[in-house]
Write an enzyme that holds these catalytic residues in place. Structure first.
Site, PDB file in Angstrom:
ATOM      1  N   LYS A   1      11.118 -33.805  36.858  1.00  0.00           N
ATOM      2  CA  LYS A   1      11.826 -35.018  36.427  1.00  0.00           C
ATOM      3  C   LYS A   1      11.711 -35.166  34.913  1.00  0.00           C
ATOM      4  CE  LYS A   1      10.824 -39.156  35.505  1.00  0.00           C
ATOM      5  NZ  LYS A   1      11.807 -39.328  34.402  1.00  0.00           N
TER       6      LYS A   1
ATOM      7  N   GLU B   1      -1.542 -35.190  30.783  1.00  0.00           N
ATOM      8  CA  GLU B   1      -1.583 -34.945  29.336  1.00  0.00           C
ATOM      9  C   GLU B   1      -1.040 -36.223  28.713  1.00  0.00           C
ATOM     10  OE1 GLU B   1      -0.803 -34.469  25.939  1.00  0.00           O
ATOM     11  OE2 GLU B   1       0.749 -32.977  26.371  1.00  0.00           O
TER      12      GLU B   1
ATOM     13  N   CYS C   1       2.139 -35.952  20.527  1.00  0.00           N
ATOM     14  CA  CYS C   1       0.893 -36.598  20.954  1.00  0.00           C
ATOM     15  C   CYS C   1      -0.314 -36.032  20.190  1.00  0.00           C
ATOM     16  CB  CYS C   1       0.712 -36.477  22.454  1.00  0.00           C
ATOM     17  SG  CYS C   1       1.043 -34.833  23.042  1.00  0.00           S
TER      18      CYS C   1
ATOM     19  N   GLU D   1      -1.310 -45.625  19.130  1.00  0.00           N
ATOM     20  CA  GLU D   1      -0.580 -44.413  18.760  1.00  0.00           C
ATOM     21  C   GLU D   1       0.705 -44.828  18.032  1.00  0.00           C
ATOM     22  OE1 GLU D   1       0.336 -42.158  22.272  1.00  0.00           O
ATOM     23  OE2 GLU D   1       0.454 -40.290  21.164  1.00  0.00           O
TER      24      GLU D   1
HETATM   25  P1  ADP Z   1       7.184 -42.605  26.366  1.00  0.00           P
HETATM   26  O1  ADP Z   1       6.691 -43.957  25.996  1.00  0.00           O
HETATM   27  O2  ADP Z   1       6.808 -41.531  25.436  1.00  0.00           O
HETATM   28  O3  ADP Z   1       8.634 -42.553  26.776  1.00  0.00           O
HETATM   29  P2  ADP Z   1       6.449 -42.588  29.146  1.00  0.00           P
HETATM   30  O4  ADP Z   1       5.085 -42.401  29.715  1.00  0.00           O
HETATM   31  O5  ADP Z   1       7.112 -43.897  29.349  1.00  0.00           O
HETATM   32  O6  ADP Z   1       6.319 -42.202  27.631  1.00  0.00           O
HETATM   33  O7  ADP Z   1       7.437 -41.458  29.687  1.00  0.00           O
HETATM   34  C1  ADP Z   1       7.051 -40.143  29.971  1.00  0.00           C
HETATM   35  C2  ADP Z   1       7.717 -39.712  31.263  1.00  0.00           C
HETATM   36  O8  ADP Z   1       7.253 -40.546  32.318  1.00  0.00           O
HETATM   37  C3  ADP Z   1       9.247 -39.840  31.268  1.00  0.00           C
HETATM   38  O9  ADP Z   1       9.806 -38.782  32.035  1.00  0.00           O
HETATM   39  C4  ADP Z   1       9.442 -41.169  31.965  1.00  0.00           C
HETATM   40  O10 ADP Z   1      10.712 -41.275  32.581  1.00  0.00           O
HETATM   41  C5  ADP Z   1       8.345 -41.106  33.012  1.00  0.00           C
HETATM   42  N1  ADP Z   1       7.935 -42.403  33.587  1.00  0.00           N
HETATM   43  C6  ADP Z   1       7.931 -43.625  33.012  1.00  0.00           C
HETATM   44  N2  ADP Z   1       7.510 -44.570  33.881  1.00  0.00           N
HETATM   45  C7  ADP Z   1       7.219 -43.922  35.041  1.00  0.00           C
HETATM   46  C8  ADP Z   1       6.723 -44.322  36.346  1.00  0.00           C
HETATM   47  N3  ADP Z   1       6.423 -45.589  36.602  1.00  0.00           N
HETATM   48  N4  ADP Z   1       6.555 -43.364  37.283  1.00  0.00           N
HETATM   49  C9  ADP Z   1       6.840 -42.066  37.019  1.00  0.00           C
HETATM   50  N5  ADP Z   1       7.309 -41.631  35.836  1.00  0.00           N
HETATM   51  C10 ADP Z   1       7.485 -42.534  34.860  1.00  0.00           C
END
Ligand code: ADP
Length: 485
Positions: free
Chosen positions: A173, A248, A282, A380
């Site tokens: 995903k 990570e 990161c 961050e």
């Molecule tokens: P950033 O703030 O860098 O976008 P995120 O942690 O929000 O970091 O996003 C990293 C990945 O996690 C993306 O693929 C995002 O769609 C996914 N993501 C965000 N929220 C969720 C969730 N509740 N469950 C699973 N994946 C998620």
């Protein structure tokens, strides 16, 4: 204009309800394509496909799996120009950096292909006669891989390659902002002869898809790169079915310049570490600690290097710093800078968004006089802002560097060999760059300590997180039989 699809069970499909969303180029704020907006239903279809494909894929020989990964790497090299252009279009990084990302992605495929043949088990000397004791390693099962937008291709490669090499099937995903690189990765997998269902791609509502990864019993392992906040949600959610996780997560890298450092090398390192990908990695330097005796000359050199950076569209030849990913990211960086200034920091250069354009650009910025009270010291940044702190002793620098819940990457510059050893061992981080601002390589284990995560990607143990150990005790003679001989 690209209209991407999902890839489920070997078929290219849209969302079951036909829903799509727009993909935005952060350099122009304009629409550059669409992708399907899937959710729980599509996640279930993809998981079912991965479960169905697992028995055959996991039983293939490592050599067989490796040859497909090698073909994928070759195809990726052939397509590096078009892949790099998609990366730059959807996330903004300079084309040069996007090309470097395609190269390391192919390297991840090759490294893991080669490791597949070396996932050895152990023969253990038995304490009794008539028994053979074996520890063998087998693939953990279907894996869910969630990737972020900042390295849309290499994060997919870094997760999918070891999973496939180990014999796992995968549901990938990508982040909503950057689906294109993952779609092209799946196209390459299909062309390289990866069987249907071994790699599946779902795009859409992250929380709904993530929920199915946690709740569907078919997924046995979750590998995630992203924010610490979402990582914690996934770790909690994985407890119900005790799924394995590799996390990570965020970082807050200290970058220490000791009084005996080669200043020019330290400045080049700070530029590389802080401004690569517009500060959106990161492992970016997030706190620059400079010994007070060299602070003035460091700042002078650093300011002149920062002022020679060129902010602009990643497709322009001379651009060295691209846009931030979106308006939200831009506002976050603005607020951090404002907070620091309100609390007494001084602006050495930069400090505001770039006006007169629609893209999400922020000026490369240096802040001096920064202290522990400011948000930038704890949060961050994920933007091109370099806060500079002063220190007097090595103990103070190390203590300040370690004073964070994060523990991903840390850097320091010195010419003293004793200090190199001492400080690299004292830093509570998963990755330490000593006179090296770009330590990432497929040959090295990448991952964090503390709240920066768990597990490692790449390096000599890259397949370990995708393998389970099984202890097999074979009694081939009864003890009487053995004694009778
Ligand atoms: P950033 O703030 O860098 O976008 P995120 O942690 O929000 O970091 O996003 C990293 C990945 O996690 C993306 O693929 C995002 O769609 C996914 N993501 C965000 N929220 C969720 C969730 N509740 N469950 C699973 N994946 C998620």
């Amino acid at each position: 204009m690209k209209n991407w699809s999902m890839y489920i069970g070997g078929r290219w499909v849209g969302a079951t309800d036909g829903r799509t969303y727009d993909i935005i180029n952060p350099a122009t704020a304009g629409k550059v394509g669409t992708a399907p907006y899937g959710g729980a239903e599509e996640a279930d279809l993809a998981i079912d496909a991965a479960v169905k494909a697992f028995p055959d894929w996991s039983r293939r020989t490592a050599k067989d799996r490796a040859s497909i990964l090698h073909r994928m790497a070759d195809l990726m090299d052939e397509r590096r120009e078009v892949l790099a252009r998609v990366i730059t279009l959807e996330m903004g990084k300079p084309l040069r950096e996007a090309l470097a990302e395609t190269k390391i992605s192919a390297d991840y495929l090759r490294w893991n292909a080669e490791e597949a043949a070396r996932s050895y088990g152990t023969v253990i000397p038995s304490p009794v006669t008539g028994k053979r004791l074996l520890a063998i390693r087998q693939p953990v099962g279907p894996v869910a891989a969630i990737t972020p937008w900042n390295f849309p291709l290499s994060m997919a490669a870094r997760k999918v390659a070891p999973a496939l090499a180990a014999g796992c099937t995968v549901v990938l995903k990508p982040a909503l902002q950057t689906p294109g690189a993952s779609v092209m990765f799946a196209e390459i997998a299909e062309e390289a002869g990866l069987p249907s269902g071994v790699l599946n791609l779902v795009i859409g509502k992250a929380s709904a898809i993530g929920e199915r990864f946690l709740q569907h019993p078919g997924i046995r392992k979750l590998t995630f790169t992203g924010s610490t906040e979402v990582g914690k949600l996934l770790i909690r959610g994985s407890a119900d079915q005790v799924k394995k996780v590799t996390m990570e997560l965020g970082g807050h890298a200290p970058f220490i310049v000791f009084e005996d450092a080669d200043l020019d090398a330290a400045v080049r390192g700070a530029i590389n570490s802080k401004f690569r990908n517009a500060g959106q990695t990161c492992i970016c330097a997030n706190r620059i600690y400079v010994h007070e005796s060299i602070a003035e000359s460091f700042l002078e050199k650093f300011r002149s290097a920062v002022n020679s950076l060129v902010t602009g569209d990643g497709f322009a030849e001379d651009t060295t710093v691209g846009p931030l990913i979106d308006e939200h990211a831009l506002r976050f960086v603005e607020e951090q800078v404002r907070d620091a200034m309100d609390k007494g920091a001084t602006l050495v250069t930069g400090g505001k968004r770039v006006g007169g354009c629609d893209g999400y650009f922020f000026e490369p910025t240096i802040l001096a006089g920064v202290n522990e009270e400011m948000r930038i010291t704890r949060e961050e940044t994920f933007g091109p802002v370099a806060p500079v702190y002063l220190f007097r002793t090595e103990e103070e620098a190390v203590a300040k560097a370690n004073n964070t819940p994060y523990g991903l990457a840390a850097y320091f510059f010195t010419r003293d060999l004793h200090r190199m050893i001492r400080v690299s061992e004292a830093l509570e981080y998963g990755i330490v760059g000593c006179n090296d601002a770009v330590p990432t390589t497929v040959e090295g284990p990448f991952g964090g300590w503390k709240e920066s995560g768990m597990g490692r990607e790449g390096g000599p143990d890259s397949l370990s997180d995708f393998l389970e150990t099984k202890f097999v005790s074979i009694q081939y003679e009864t003890s009487e039989g053995a004694g009778a001989r």
